[in-house]
Each structure stands twice: as structure tokens, then as C-alpha cells.
Design a protein around this motif. Sequence first.
Motif, mmCIF file in Angstrom:
data_model
loop_
_atom_site.group_PDB
_atom_site.id
_atom_site.type_symbol
_atom_site.label_atom_id
_atom_site.label_comp_id
_atom_site.label_asym_id
_atom_site.label_seq_id
_atom_site.Cartn_x
_atom_site.Cartn_y
_atom_site.Cartn_z
ATOM 1 N N MET A 1 -54.457 5.970 -39.324
ATOM 2 C CA MET A 1 -53.487 5.320 -40.175
ATOM 3 C C MET A 1 -52.556 4.470 -39.326
ATOM 4 N N LYS A 2 -52.387 3.218 -39.691
ATOM 5 C CA LYS A 2 -51.534 2.308 -38.933
ATOM 6 C C LYS A 2 -50.104 2.408 -39.433
ATOM 7 N N THR A 3 -49.202 2.476 -38.482
ATOM 8 C CA THR A 3 -47.791 2.484 -38.832
ATOM 9 C C THR A 3 -47.249 1.068 -38.716
ATOM 10 N N GLN A 4 -46.003 0.895 -39.059
ATOM 11 C CA GLN A 4 -45.372 -0.414 -38.946
ATOM 12 C C GLN A 4 -45.359 -0.892 -37.504
ATOM 13 N N LYS A 5 -45.171 0.040 -36.551
ATOM 14 C CA LYS A 5 -45.162 -0.329 -35.145
ATOM 15 C C LYS A 5 -46.494 -0.935 -34.732
ATOM 16 N N ALA A 6 -47.593 -0.327 -35.174
ATOM 17 C CA ALA A 6 -48.915 -0.765 -34.750
ATOM 18 C C ALA A 6 -49.260 -2.146 -35.296
ATOM 19 N N LEU A 7 -48.524 -2.619 -36.268
ATOM 20 C CA LEU A 7 -48.824 -3.931 -36.825
ATOM 21 C C LEU A 7 -48.394 -5.061 -35.906
ATOM 22 N N TYR A 8 -47.331 -4.878 -35.146
ATOM 23 C CA TYR A 8 -46.856 -5.990 -34.344
ATOM 24 C C TYR A 8 -46.862 -5.728 -32.840
ATOM 25 N N GLU A 10 -49.239 -3.153 -29.712
ATOM 26 C CA GLU A 10 -50.119 -2.039 -29.411
ATOM 27 C C GLU A 10 -49.301 -0.989 -28.672
ATOM 28 N N ALA A 11 -49.215 0.202 -29.234
ATOM 29 C CA ALA A 11 -48.389 1.256 -28.639
ATOM 30 C C ALA A 11 -48.998 1.735 -27.324
ATOM 31 N N LEU A 12 -48.146 2.291 -26.486
ATOM 32 C CA LEU A 12 -48.606 2.863 -25.226
ATOM 33 C C LEU A 12 -49.420 4.119 -25.504
ATOM 34 N N SER A 13 -50.361 4.405 -24.621
ATOM 35 C CA SER A 13 -51.115 5.650 -24.751
ATOM 36 C C SER A 13 -50.199 6.823 -24.385
ATOM 37 N N ILE A 14 -50.659 8.020 -24.627
ATOM 38 C CA ILE A 14 -49.849 9.206 -24.309
ATOM 39 C C ILE A 14 -49.582 9.274 -22.805
ATOM 40 N N LYS A 15 -50.610 8.991 -22.008
ATOM 41 C CA LYS A 15 -50.445 9.017 -20.550
ATOM 42 C C LYS A 15 -49.428 7.961 -20.099
ATOM 43 N N GLN A 16 -49.528 6.754 -20.650
ATOM 44 C CA GLN A 16 -48.598 5.689 -20.284
ATOM 45 C C GLN A 16 -47.177 6.028 -20.723
ATOM 46 N N GLY A 93 -31.390 13.624 -25.637
ATOM 47 C CA GLY A 93 -32.089 13.212 -26.857
ATOM 48 C C GLY A 93 -31.964 11.736 -27.158
ATOM 49 N N MET A 94 -30.785 11.174 -26.944
ATOM 50 C CA MET A 94 -30.584 9.752 -27.220
ATOM 51 C C MET A 94 -31.413 8.894 -26.268
ATOM 52 N N GLN A 95 -31.529 9.309 -25.021
ATOM 53 C CA GLN A 95 -32.330 8.558 -24.056
ATOM 54 C C GLN A 95 -33.818 8.612 -24.426
ATOM 55 N N PHE A 96 -34.297 9.776 -24.884
ATOM 56 C CA PHE A 96 -35.679 9.864 -25.367
ATOM 57 C C PHE A 96 -35.890 8.973 -26.580
ATOM 58 N N TYR A 97 -34.895 8.878 -27.430
ATOM 59 C CA TYR A 97 -34.977 7.997 -28.600
ATOM 60 C C TYR A 97 -35.138 6.541 -28.157
ATOM 61 N N TYR A 98 -34.362 6.112 -27.160
ATOM 62 C CA TYR A 98 -34.476 4.746 -26.641
ATOM 63 C C TYR A 98 -35.871 4.495 -26.074
ATOM 64 N N ILE A 99 -36.361 5.455 -25.306
ATOM 65 C CA ILE A 99 -37.678 5.290 -24.674
ATOM 66 C C ILE A 99 -38.779 5.228 -25.731
ATOM 67 N N ASN A 100 -38.727 6.119 -26.713
ATOM 68 C CA ASN A 100 -39.774 6.156 -27.733
ATOM 69 C C ASN A 100 -39.768 4.926 -28.626
ATOM 70 N N ASN A 101 -38.637 4.276 -28.793
ATOM 71 C CA ASN A 101 -38.555 3.102 -29.647
ATOM 72 C C ASN A 101 -38.594 1.796 -28.869
ATOM 73 N N TYR A 102 -38.837 1.871 -27.581
ATOM 74 C CA TYR A 102 -38.931 0.661 -26.764
ATOM 75 C C TYR A 102 -40.273 -0.017 -27.025
ATOM 76 N N VAL A 103 -40.248 -1.303 -27.300
ATOM 77 C CA VAL A 103 -41.450 -2.043 -27.682
ATOM 78 C C VAL A 103 -42.150 -2.587 -26.435
ATOM 79 N N PRO A 104 -43.415 -2.187 -26.200
ATOM 80 C CA PRO A 104 -44.124 -2.649 -24.999
ATOM 81 C C PRO A 104 -44.715 -4.047 -25.179
ATOM 82 N N ARG A 105 -43.847 -5.026 -25.218
ATOM 83 C CA ARG A 105 -44.261 -6.423 -25.331
ATOM 84 C C ARG A 105 -43.572 -7.226 -24.241
ATOM 85 N N VAL A 106 -44.156 -8.369 -23.922
ATOM 86 C CA VAL A 106 -43.502 -9.281 -22.988
ATOM 87 C C VAL A 106 -42.628 -10.236 -23.773
#
Length: 168
Positions: A1-8, A10-16, A93-106
Motif C-alpha cells: 500500500m502506497k502512502t502519501q510519502k511514497a507518492l513524491y 522513494e523512502a529510505l530502506s530500513i538499513k538506510q 522523541g522530537m529528534q526521532f520525529y525530525y529524522i523520520n519525517n526528513y525527505v530524502p530528496r535533493v
Amino acid sequence: MKTQKALYYEALSIKQSCQLIALCREFQPHVPFEDVVFLELITAARRFCDPGSFIFIDDLQNRFEKVLKPTVEIIKAKYYFNGFKSNKKPLNGMQFYYINNYVPRVRIPMFDVMQNYRPIEKVLFLKIVRACRDFMRAKMSKDAEQDFFAEAVRCLLRHEITNSSTRL
């Protein structure tokens, strides 16, 4: 299932993602801050590598001096005023929130988040992360600055080449 993030992007892999979290923890300064310092450096490098930002500065050395170098100096002065000393404490927790919502784009889209995404951006983003990692591990020294500049220019030129090849 694609989320809104996956539309714009490509999310990082778990390892990345785990590697990015480990790097953020490694480079978090000894003095406690809510900001994630490593992500701030990555954002500065992304702004430098984004061909849509600062299009009025053609010379790459001049662009480095006016865009990336002042931000690096601000990061050094704000977070590492007592020298480079990493924090061994876990991220909050707030720092993890920033990291998880960081968009891996140039490319940093100004108006439309779905604008002009290409899968190569994730590869270039990871190259920027590696360049920032090497620069931070060298304690952001003047000697490492030229290597950081060279790697950032390579990412910028690769991004411009992929943009121009898709326009044809």
C-alpha cells in the motif's frame, strides 16, 4: 500500500534509516539541543546541490562560498563552540520525529511537493549523506572542506545532468 510519502519520493530502506539515525546520534553535540545537527548540515548541502535554488549564482566556487560555507560556519559556531565533541546520549522523541519525517530528496520543492521527482534523487541524497558524514568525521576542518566541496559539486553536476537528459 502506497502512502502519501511514497507518492513524491522513494523512502529510505530500513538499513538506510538505521544508518541515518546512527549518524545523527554520532554527530549530535555534547551540549543538548532539540535540533538534529547532522540533518541541518544535510539540508545545507541539499540547498547547494539543488539546481533550482540560487540559479543566479553560476560559478560553483562562488556558490559554495555564498551558500554552503556560511551555513557550515553557523553550524560550527552554534553547536560546536567548544570544539567537536559528540554526545553519547540517545536521541529524544522530537529528534526521532525530525529524522523520520526528513525527505530524502535533493531537490527542495517550493510549491508542489509532487513536483519533478526522479528516483536518482535518492541515490544523490545518499551521496550527500556520505559527503556530510566524511566532513563531520574530519571534524569540519579546513582541509576536509575542499573534499566536501568537491563531493557536493559532483552531486550538483549529476543532478543537473539527469535533469537536462529528461528534458530532451
